[in-house]
Design a protein around this motif. Structure first.
Motif, PDB file in Angstrom:
ATOM      1  N   ARG A   1       0.861  -1.194   0.000  1.00 17.49           N
ATOM      2  CA  ARG A   1       0.000   0.000   0.000  1.00 17.49           C
ATOM      3  C   ARG A   1       0.892   1.236   0.000  1.00 17.49           C
ATOM      4  O   ARG A   1       1.716   1.428   0.897  1.00 17.49           O
ATOM      5  N   LEU A   2       0.729   2.052  -1.023  1.00 20.76           N
ATOM      6  CA  LEU A   2       1.524   3.270  -1.162  1.00 20.76           C
ATOM      7  C   LEU A   2       0.608   4.467  -0.948  1.00 20.76           C
ATOM      8  O   LEU A   2      -0.336   4.690  -1.716  1.00 20.76           O
ATOM      9  N   THR A   3       0.864   5.239   0.104  1.00 23.54           N
ATOM     10  CA  THR A   3       0.043   6.398   0.451  1.00 23.54           C
ATOM     11  C   THR A   3       0.826   7.683   0.220  1.00 23.54           C
ATOM     12  O   THR A   3       1.974   7.806   0.654  1.00 23.54           O
ATOM     13  N   LEU A   4       0.209   8.632  -0.484  1.00 29.46           N
ATOM     14  CA  LEU A   4       0.833   9.922  -0.760  1.00 29.46           C
ATOM     15  C   LEU A   4       0.164  10.997   0.087  1.00 29.46           C
ATOM     16  O   LEU A   4      -1.065  11.115   0.098  1.00 29.46           O
ATOM     17  N   ASP A   5       0.962  11.761   0.790  1.00 27.95           N
ATOM     18  CA  ASP A   5       0.437  12.856   1.589  1.00 27.95           C
ATOM     19  C   ASP A   5      -0.221  13.904   0.676  1.00 27.95           C
ATOM     20  O   ASP A   5       0.148  14.046  -0.491  1.00 27.95           O
ATOM     21  N   LYS A   6      -1.201  14.637   1.220  1.00 24.27           N
ATOM     22  CA  LYS A   6      -1.879  15.658   0.420  1.00 24.27           C
ATOM     23  C   LYS A   6      -0.914  16.721  -0.082  1.00 24.27           C
ATOM     24  O   LYS A   6      -1.155  17.363  -1.107  1.00 24.27           O
ATOM     25  N   ALA A   7       0.181  16.924   0.643  1.00 28.95           N
ATOM     26  CA  ALA A   7       1.141  17.968   0.264  1.00 28.95           C
ATOM     27  C   ALA A   7       2.131  17.504  -0.797  1.00 28.95           C
ATOM     28  O   ALA A   7       3.006  18.271  -1.202  1.00 28.95           O
ATOM     29  N   THR A   8       1.995  16.281  -1.282  1.00 25.93           N
ATOM     30  CA  THR A   8       2.936  15.763  -2.282  1.00 25.93           C
ATOM     31  C   THR A   8       2.861  16.584  -3.567  1.00 25.93           C
ATOM     32  O   THR A   8       1.805  16.701  -4.177  1.00 25.93           O
ATOM     33  N   PRO A   9       3.972  17.193  -4.004  1.00 24.83           N
ATOM     34  CA  PRO A   9       3.960  17.965  -5.250  1.00 24.83           C
ATOM     35  C   PRO A   9       3.803  17.050  -6.464  1.00 24.83           C
ATOM     36  O   PRO A   9       4.165  15.877  -6.425  1.00 24.83           O
ATOM     37  N   ALA A  10       3.260  17.601  -7.534  1.00 25.06           N
ATOM     38  CA  ALA A  10       3.181  16.847  -8.785  1.00 25.06           C
ATOM     39  C   ALA A  10       4.593  16.581  -9.302  1.00 25.06           C
ATOM     40  O   ALA A  10       5.500  17.383  -9.103  1.00 25.06           O
ATOM     41  N   GLY A  11       4.775  15.435  -9.941  1.00 25.87           N
ATOM     42  CA  GLY A  11       6.107  15.118 -10.448  1.00 25.87           C
ATOM     43  C   GLY A  11       6.187  13.708 -10.986  1.00 25.87           C
ATOM     44  O   GLY A  11       5.227  13.190 -11.556  1.00 25.87           O
ATOM     45  N   ASN A  12       7.348  13.078 -10.783  1.00 25.32           N
ATOM     46  CA  ASN A  12       7.606  11.739 -11.293  1.00 25.32           C
ATOM     47  C   ASN A  12       8.038  10.824 -10.154  1.00 25.32           C
ATOM     48  O   ASN A  12       8.643  11.272  -9.180  1.00 25.32           O
ATOM     49  N   GLY A  13       7.721   9.544 -10.283  1.00 21.98           N
ATOM     50  CA  GLY A  13       8.135   8.584  -9.275  1.00 21.98           C
ATOM     51  C   GLY A  13       8.658   7.318  -9.916  1.00 21.98           C
ATOM     52  O   GLY A  13       8.413   7.051 -11.094  1.00 21.98           O
ATOM     53  N   VAL A  14       9.392   6.558  -9.140  1.00 19.67           N
ATOM     54  CA  VAL A  14       9.920   5.296  -9.635  1.00 19.67           C
ATOM     55  C   VAL A  14      10.050   4.335  -8.460  1.00 19.67           C
ATOM     56  O   VAL A  14      10.360   4.745  -7.339  1.00 19.67           O
ATOM     57  N   ALA A  15       9.747   3.081  -8.692  1.00 16.09           N
ATOM     58  CA  ALA A  15       9.848   2.058  -7.652  1.00 16.09           C
ATOM     59  C   ALA A  15      10.684   0.902  -8.173  1.00 16.09           C
ATOM     60  O   ALA A  15      10.573   0.516  -9.337  1.00 16.09           O
ATOM     61  N   PHE A  16      11.540   0.352  -7.302  1.00 16.04           N
ATOM     62  CA  PHE A  16      12.376  -0.795  -7.643  1.00 16.04           C
ATOM     63  C   PHE A  16      11.956  -1.994  -6.799  1.00 16.04           C
ATOM     64  O   PHE A  16      11.618  -1.852  -5.617  1.00 16.04           O
ATOM     65  N   PHE A  17      12.004  -3.174  -7.388  1.00 13.68           N
ATOM     66  CA  PHE A  17      11.665  -4.393  -6.672  1.00 13.68           C
ATOM     67  C   PHE A  17      12.659  -5.495  -7.056  1.00 13.68           C
ATOM     68  O   PHE A  17      13.124  -5.557  -8.193  1.00 13.68           O
ATOM     69  N   ALA A  18      12.958  -6.356  -6.094  1.00 15.75           N
ATOM     70  CA  ALA A  18      13.822  -7.504  -6.356  1.00 15.75           C
ATOM     71  C   ALA A  18      13.582  -8.521  -5.247  1.00 15.75           C
ATOM     72  O   ALA A  18      12.910  -8.236  -4.251  1.00 15.75           O
ATOM     73  N   ALA A  19      14.137  -9.708  -5.401  1.00 19.47           N
ATOM     74  CA  ALA A  19      14.004 -10.758  -4.386  1.00 19.47           C
ATOM     75  C   ALA A  19      15.343 -11.450  -4.191  1.00 19.47           C
ATOM     76  O   ALA A  19      16.119 -11.604  -5.144  1.00 19.47           O
ATOM     77  N   ASP A  20      15.611 -11.857  -2.942  1.00 17.49           N
ATOM     78  CA  ASP A  20      16.844 -12.565  -2.594  1.00 17.49           C
ATOM     79  C   ASP A  20      16.504 -13.750  -1.698  1.00 17.49           C
ATOM     80  O   ASP A  20      15.457 -13.765  -1.042  1.00 17.49           O
TER      81      ASP A  20
END
Length: 438
Positions: free
Chosen positions: A317-336
């Motif tokens: 679950r990814l929650t963004l605060d109301k004050a989050t400015p508009a822009g770009n995001g990126v998420a990385f995932f991996a497993a070990d």
């Protein structure tokens, strides 16, 4: 024992640093191609990190000197514009005087018209035709002179206004130029800080490795996969998004402990301001159903063991605060994975997911699940190119050269910055000691 994935430092640096900063000094420009072509060895050595830190220090010193010199020059320019000694200020004073003289000339011409009209009206009934003609001629000449004076005054006023605007523009330009130098010094300091931190971390890990005894590198495991579903390509500030991560053991061996790595980063539209502090990531699994907070760059436990061919799901679950400015995001995932016999490994690449961020109250519009692009760990010797969300490979070098503020460019920069600064997502693993978690 955990595989030390420290890509976050590189990514945070890359998404908050303009591409131009990486070439702030010739030494950086020379170092960049080697990093971008991934011709470095499997992981940066302490000597390489020391060299990178030294170059970062030089770049910061150069930027700091430019800032200091700029402050002196900016103040000089502002003083000259204020005290009238600057060429533009001198031109403004002359334009104002010309306008003043033109206004006086027009006033005199207007009075002459008034006097000529009065003289014409004051002629007695006994005035001769010659006297009447002379009075009319005097009035016409006075009116012509007044018209010329009016035109001259308008031109002089316009010139004075333009001269004043040039002075004001010069003030703004001087301040803006100083702001650029201030920002360059700030960014160079951020690079230096990241480089110093990477060096300190490497030294600490090397010391810990000596204390733990002889180390053992983990091996790449291409059949241990992590796939995200339900993460939209557009997120809105003030909202929460639930999605899932499925970890699958596609190999033919049992894995005693499987961990997933998650790293989320974001910037505003300019690509210069880090906004991930407004993000909150939570996770839950079948064995740990209660929502738990996850750091921006951390391992998520709760998957446990996986038999050959088995899979496990992690709810996110990814929650963004109301004050989050508009822009770009990126998420990385991996497993070990880690086994009781000391063997370990994981996917050599990080799956990268790009998304847009809209300000609070915006409508996301039509969204689609983002598609992953695998981005090699800078220490990986593979040739898999970094790509965009569409799956089209993107050249790190060309993107870095453009200075684009897109999320793709940010991650491309991360590839170069990671190796340059030593903040690479590499395997730095030591053999597990009883009761110790390296």
């Amino acid at each position: 024992m955990k595989i030390r994935r420290v890509l976050a430092t590189a990514v945070a640096l890359a998404v908050t640093t303009p591409a131009a900063l990486l070439s702030v000094s010739p030494a950086y420009a020379d170092a960049k191609p080697a990093a971008q072509t991934q011709e470095k060895q499997s992981k940066p050595t302490i000597e390489e990190l020391e060299e990178a830190a030294a170059e970062a220090q030089k770049a910061y010193d150069k930027a700091a000197q430019a800032k200091a010199a700029g402050i002196i020059e900016t103040q000089k320019t502002l003083d000259e514009l204020s005290n009238g000694t600057h060429p533009l200020a001198v031109a403004l004073a002359a334009a104002k005087q010309t306008a003043k003289d033109a206004a006086a000339a027009k006033a005199t011409a207007d009075q002459a018209v008034t006097d000529a009209k009065t003289a014409l009206e004051a002629l007695p009934g006994t005035a001769t035709e010659e006297e009447k003609a002379a009075a009319k001629t005097a009035l016409a000449e006075a009116e012509a002179t007044a018209a010329t004076a009016a035109t001259a005054q308008t031109a002089a006023d316009t010139a004075a206004t333009e001269a004043g605007k040039k002075v004001q523009d010069a003030r703004v330009a001087a301040v803006n130029a100083q702001s650029v130098l201030d920002k360059a010094a700030e960014d160079a300091l951020a690079v230096k800080t990241a480089a110093d931190a990477a060096l300190a971390k490497a030294i600490k890990e090397a010391e810990e490795g000596e204390e733990d005894g002889e180390g053992e590198d983990c091996e790449p495991e291409l059949d241990l996969t992590s796939k995200v579903t339900g993460l939209p390509d557009t997120l809105v500030a003030g909202t929460s998004t639930d999605f899932s991560l499925r970890v699958t053991n596609g190999s033919d061996r049992h894995m005693d402990e499987v961990l997933t790595f998650v790293s989320v980063h974001a910037t505003d539209k300019s690509g210069l301001k880090d906004t991930e502090k407004f993000f909150r990531l939570q996770w839950s699994t079948k064995s740990a159903p209660k929502w738990q907070n996850a750091d921006a760059d951390d391992y998520i436990e709760g998957v446990g063991a996986l038999k050959p061919g088995a899979h496990a799901d992690v709810k996110l679950r990814l929650t963004l605060d109301k004050a989050t400015p508009a822009g770009n995001g990126v998420a990385f995932f991996a497993a070990d994975f880690f086994n009781e016999d000391g063997s370990c490994g994981g996917a050599p690449d990080l799956d990268m997911y790009e998304f847009d961020v809209k300000a609070a109250g915006s409508k996301p519009g039509k969204t689609e699940d983002v598609k992953p692009s695998t981005t090699p760990r800078p220490g990986n010797t593979g040739t898999t190119p970094q790509g965009s969300a569409s799956g089209t490979p993107a050249s790190t070098g060309s993107l870095a050269a453009t200075g684009s503020s897109s999320a793709t460019t940010s991650i491309a920069l991360a590839g170069g910055a990671a190796v340059l600064l030593g903040a690479a997502a590499v395997f730095v693993v030591r053999r597990r000691k009883t009761g110790a978690d390296a």
